[in-house]
Design a protein around this motif. Structure first.
Motif, PDB file in Angstrom:
ATOM      1  N   UNK A  78      -9.114  -2.208   7.216  1.00 55.09           N
ATOM      2  CA  UNK A  78      -9.502  -1.346   8.340  1.00 55.09           C
ATOM      3  C   UNK A  78      -9.576   0.108   7.901  1.00 55.09           C
ATOM      4  N   UNK A  79      -8.610   0.530   7.072  1.00 53.15           N
ATOM      5  CA  UNK A  79      -8.632   1.903   6.540  1.00 53.15           C
ATOM      6  C   UNK A  79      -9.854   2.119   5.657  1.00 53.15           C
ATOM      7  N   UNK A  80     -10.143   1.144   4.797  1.00 51.29           N
ATOM      8  CA  UNK A  80     -11.282   1.271   3.895  1.00 51.29           C
ATOM      9  C   UNK A  80     -12.589   1.342   4.675  1.00 51.29           C
ATOM     10  N   UNK A  85      -3.595  -1.657  -7.142  1.00 49.77           N
ATOM     11  CA  UNK A  85      -3.312  -0.234  -6.942  1.00 49.77           C
ATOM     12  C   UNK A  85      -4.424   0.608  -7.561  1.00 49.77           C
ATOM     13  N   UNK A  86      -4.893   0.196  -8.734  1.00 44.58           N
ATOM     14  CA  UNK A  86      -5.976   0.921  -9.392  1.00 44.58           C
ATOM     15  C   UNK A  86      -7.229   0.904  -8.535  1.00 44.58           C
ATOM     16  N   UNK A  87      -7.517  -0.225  -7.914  1.00 38.91           N
ATOM     17  CA  UNK A  87      -8.697  -0.341  -7.064  1.00 38.91           C
ATOM     18  C   UNK A  87      -8.588   0.577  -5.850  1.00 38.91           C
ATOM     19  N   UNK A  88      -7.404   0.623  -5.232  1.00 37.62           N
ATOM     20  CA  UNK A  88      -7.193   1.500  -4.079  1.00 37.62           C
ATOM     21  C   UNK A  88      -7.498   2.944  -4.466  1.00 37.62           C
ATOM     22  N   UNK A  89      -6.947   3.386  -5.588  1.00 42.13           N
ATOM     23  CA  UNK A  89      -7.134   4.778  -6.018  1.00 42.13           C
ATOM     24  C   UNK A  89      -8.585   5.046  -6.408  1.00 42.13           C
ATOM     25  N   UNK A 146      -1.714   6.875   2.778  1.00 38.84           N
ATOM     26  CA  UNK A 146      -1.809   5.863   3.837  1.00 38.84           C
ATOM     27  C   UNK A 146      -2.549   4.625   3.338  1.00 38.84           C
ATOM     28  N   UNK A 147      -3.587   4.809   2.522  1.00 46.39           N
ATOM     29  CA  UNK A 147      -4.317   3.679   1.949  1.00 46.39           C
ATOM     30  C   UNK A 147      -3.412   2.858   1.043  1.00 46.39           C
ATOM     31  N   UNK A 148      -2.625   3.541   0.221  1.00 39.24           N
ATOM     32  CA  UNK A 148      -1.715   2.838  -0.690  1.00 39.24           C
ATOM     33  C   UNK A 148      -0.681   2.026   0.090  1.00 39.24           C
ATOM     34  N   UNK A 149      -0.112   2.645   1.112  1.00 41.52           N
ATOM     35  CA  UNK A 149       0.896   1.950   1.923  1.00 41.52           C
ATOM     36  C   UNK A 149       0.283   0.740   2.614  1.00 41.52           C
ATOM     37  N   UNK A 150      -0.917   0.905   3.157  1.00 44.08           N
ATOM     38  CA  UNK A 150      -1.585  -0.203   3.849  1.00 44.08           C
ATOM     39  C   UNK A 150      -1.866  -1.364   2.900  1.00 44.08           C
TER      40      UNK A 150
END
Length: 281
Positions: free
Chosen positions: A22-24, A61-65, A80-84
């Protein structure tokens, strides 16, 4: 330090408990990118990105960043993206008064002091005054006491009828400029506090300004919007620039902006130099 970049939040922004997808999707939509566009930017397959967005696949984690970088997500929202996604936040958030931020605070103070005899100030992401040089209080003189009590919101102080509004000679022009800047910031970051501030400022009655004056007659006319303030020393005309830290690793530093005002004409430069030379108090 480098030139500023803007940010904002919109209705429907995901909350802390919403899934990563949802964040993405929120940030991808805000940046007006299709899944194909973002997949190409991030060098991943469209299918994998679709699976991540719908929750059928979990991102690393790498993909999120990597996605956050391609989407130019502010550091606060990257946390917030990392936590989600189930990871620990990466970027720290500390007050400028924190001992660990002493070098950053010194850098800000040096920039502000070095800009004298012209005014300069530092604000946080919601336009609350964090620091200023000696010229700023002189220009705020005459504002209602409640508007100059900490935390001072510089946009509220500028446009409130009991603040500086009645002294801004080109009020309509300056008001439109500030509201447009704020709207751009909202569009980029989705910050609901900024949206509430925008709505408040937009609702202020516009005072009748008796000392209205045409825009500054300088070589910069038509390129920048001047800030023209009526003072006992006459109408002072400024142009301003905004500066931010170029590669911050702290949320507070990324959201800190230094607003520096330069004289737009020789009369303003001379008046400010004389004002700065007056004894304190």
């Amino acid at each position: 330090m480098t030139t500023t970049r803007t940010h904002s939040t919109a209705a429907g922004q995901p909350g802390a408990r919403d899934p990563f997808g949802a964040h993405l999707r929120h940030w991808r939509t805000r940046r007006r990118l299709s899944q194909l566009d973002l997949a190409q930017e991030a060098e991943v397959s469209t299918r994998h990105l679709s699976y991540v967005e719908t929750g059928r696949a979990a991102p690393s984690r790498e993909m999120v960043l990597r996605l956050a970088e391609r989407l130019d997500v502010p550091l606060r929202e990257r946390n917030a993206l990392l936590v989600a996604a189930g990871f620990a936040p990466m970027y720290r958030q500390r007050s400028l008064d924190d001992p660990a931020m002493a070098s950053a605070r010194r850098a800000v103070d040096l920039v502000l002091k070095g800009h004298e005899p012209f005014p300069a100030l530092a604000v946080d992401r919601h336009w609350n005054l964090v620091a200023h040089n000696a010229l700023v209080p002189m220009l705020m003189a005459g504002a209602a006491p409640e508007l100059v009590k900490a935390p001072i919101n510089v946009l509220r102080l500028s446009l409130h009828p009991d603040g500086l509004a009645s002294r801004i000679a080109n009020l309509a022009q300056w008001r439109a400029h500030l509201l447009e800047r704020l709207q751009q910031q909202i569009a980029a970051t989705g910050d609901t506090v900024l949206q509430a501030l925008h709505d408040e400022l937009e609702a202020y009655p516009t005072p009748q300004v008796s000392h209205d004056t045409p825009a500054a007659d300088t070589e910069l006319s038509g390129v920048v919007v001047p800030f023209q303030l009526a003072t006992p020393n006459g109408v002072l005309s400024f142009i301003s620039t905004t500066t931010i830290f170029g590669t911050p690793v702290d949320v507070t530093l990324q959201e800190l902006a230094v607003e520096s005002f330069f004289p737009a004409d020789a009369q303003t430069a001379a008046a400010l130099t004389a004002l700065a030379a007056q004894p304190a108090g």
